[in-house]
Design an enzyme around this catalytic site. Structure first.
Site, mmCIF file in Angstrom:
data_model
loop_
_atom_site.group_PDB
_atom_site.id
_atom_site.type_symbol
_atom_site.label_atom_id
_atom_site.label_comp_id
_atom_site.label_asym_id
_atom_site.label_seq_id
_atom_site.Cartn_x
_atom_site.Cartn_y
_atom_site.Cartn_z
ATOM 1 N N HIS A 16 -4.926 5.412 -7.421
ATOM 2 C CA HIS A 16 -6.217 5.328 -6.734
ATOM 3 C C HIS A 16 -7.380 5.833 -7.611
ATOM 4 C CE1 HIS A 16 -4.386 3.784 -3.205
ATOM 5 N NE2 HIS A 16 -4.181 4.895 -2.517
ATOM 6 N N HIS A 35 -10.316 1.661 1.888
ATOM 7 C CA HIS A 35 -9.090 2.243 2.454
ATOM 8 C C HIS A 35 -9.231 2.617 3.930
ATOM 9 C CE1 HIS A 35 -5.279 4.298 2.442
ATOM 10 N NE2 HIS A 35 -5.115 4.102 1.147
ATOM 11 N N GLU A 71 -5.372 -2.763 2.854
ATOM 12 C CA GLU A 71 -6.134 -2.553 1.616
ATOM 13 C C GLU A 71 -6.154 -3.850 0.800
ATOM 14 O OE1 GLU A 71 -4.145 0.856 -0.316
ATOM 15 O OE2 GLU A 71 -3.269 1.319 1.616
HETATM 16 C C1 FUC Z 1 -0.232 6.038 -1.198
HETATM 17 C C2 FUC Z 1 -0.361 4.527 -1.199
HETATM 18 C C3 FUC Z 1 -0.686 4.069 0.179
HETATM 19 C C4 FUC Z 1 -1.905 4.771 0.697
HETATM 20 C C5 FUC Z 1 -1.712 6.276 0.652
HETATM 21 C C6 FUC Z 1 -2.919 7.064 1.069
HETATM 22 O O1 FUC Z 1 0.920 6.401 -0.517
HETATM 23 O O2 FUC Z 1 0.824 3.923 -1.627
HETATM 24 O O3 FUC Z 1 -0.889 2.668 0.165
HETATM 25 O O4 FUC Z 1 -2.994 4.416 -0.115
HETATM 26 O O5 FUC Z 1 -1.374 6.651 -0.672
#
Ligand code: FUC
Length: 337
Positions: A101, A175, A300
């Site tokens: 992310h 998200h 997402e």
């Molecule tokens: C991780 C990702 C999920 C989600 C979560 C907050 O577990 O694999 O898709 O974004 O974080």
């Protein structure tokens, strides 16, 4: 239509504002310039009662401390990149050995520049930021703008543009976790989900795609026809944290029969990661109750996670002189519309 900007809090010496966009039906869209987070969407049920249909907190401190990306704009790259490696670059490793992310202190935790945009048929907020060369290991100064529009037909449109001065990666997502029952009064288990998705990406134990796209037919992942989430999760006890390949019209539909609310999502992205929150058990509260399994579902839209290591997935490489443009459109309706 009415757009208001109000003080929301302070983060690292920067003022955070909340924007409240109200359309002619008095349906409300709220967002803040911390993380370009969507903090609330208040739309009618089949009897006209307006309630919030996204998970969020009441105050900035909770977003800063606890948020599992509630409503946030995620970048530079959503999902995981195996070992945080790409080309000769080493990205920050914030999820076991993987990059996730966008890394540490990513777009969802920054205060963005923001400004109201007024057009004939819609109002919105444009958020922009400059992610400097080297941010979380990524090359290139990247200028990103995300605009959230709110229309009189209860449509939230998200438009993203970005430009870089060196070859880099860009694969953002929003998200937001949805719960159409209103103010999280029921879990999402009675929602139905339908998606134009014939296949999904197989992932390993650390949630990195293996590169195999498998057919959804005759599996718990078949959402080509509307399917109750309770049934799907019964068939697949671990729930869903799964990238699906969108095909055809690329439409995703979420409905909650009891409230009569429906959400239709359309996008130009290749994939959607469905995260059902199965197994979540957190200490913080959402609408007065502990955050636990199935209080929301995140949908997402993005290019595939770890696309950099899989040439068969659509590229997320952004070159200088080329503008990234992507959109996702979320339409909220009730049966009378
Ligand atoms: C991780 C990702 C999920 C989600 C979560 C907050 O577990 O694999 O898709 O974004 O974080």
């Amino acid at each position: 239509m009415d757009a208001r900007k109000q003080h929301y809090g302070w983060y690292e010496g920067q003022e955070v504002f909340e924007y409240v966009l109200t359309n002619d039906q008095q349906a409300v869209f709220r967002c803040i310039n911390y993380g370009a987070v969507v903090t609330g969407i208040e739309v009618p049920d089949q009897w006209g009662k307006k309630e919030n249909v996204v998970l969020g907190f009441k105050q900035l401190e909770d977003y800063v401390k606890d948020s599992p990306y509630f409503g946030a704009f995620v970048g530079r790259v959503a999902g995981r990149i195996a070992d945080g490696t790409w080309s000769t670059y080493q990205l920050t490793q914030n999820n076991r050995k993987h990059h996730m992310h966008g890394g540490e202190h990513n777009f969802s935790q920054l205060v963005w520049d923001s400004q109201i945009v007024q057009e004939d048929n819609r109002i919105g907020v444009a958020f922009s930021l400059m992610s400097p060369d080297g941010d979380n290991g990524y090359p290139g100064n990247l200028r990103v703008t995300v605009t959230y529009y709110w229309t009189n037909d209860n449509i939230w449109e998200m438009l993203v543009t970005a430009e870089t001065d060196q070859t880099t990666l860009f694969n953002p997502t929003n998200h937001t976790y949805f719960n159409l029952s209103g103010n999280t009064k029921r879990k999402i288990l009675e929602h139905t989900l339908q998606m134009d998705a014939e296949s999904y990406a197989e992932t390993d134990k650390t949630k990195i795609p293996t590169g195999r796209l498998l057919p959804v037919a005759e599996t718990a992942l078949d959402f080509r026809e509307p399917k109750r989430l309770a049934d799907a999760i019964n068939e697949r006890r671990e729930g869903f944290d799964t990238p699906f390949k969108l095909s055809g019209a690329k439409t995703i539909r979420l409905c909650e029969p009891e409230s009569g609310r429906s959400l239709k999502i359309e996008t130009n992205r290749e994939a959607v990661v469905v995260f059902s929150t199965t197994g979540m058990d957190e200490d913080y509260l959402v609408d007065g109750e502990k955050m636990s399994s199935h209080r929301g579902i995140a949908l997402e839209t993005q290019e595939f996670p770890d696309a950099v290591h899989h040439p068969e997935f659509r590229s997320i490489i952004l070159e200088p002189g080329r503008m990234h443009r992507s959109f996702t459109k979320y339409t909220f309706t009730t049966p009378t519309e």
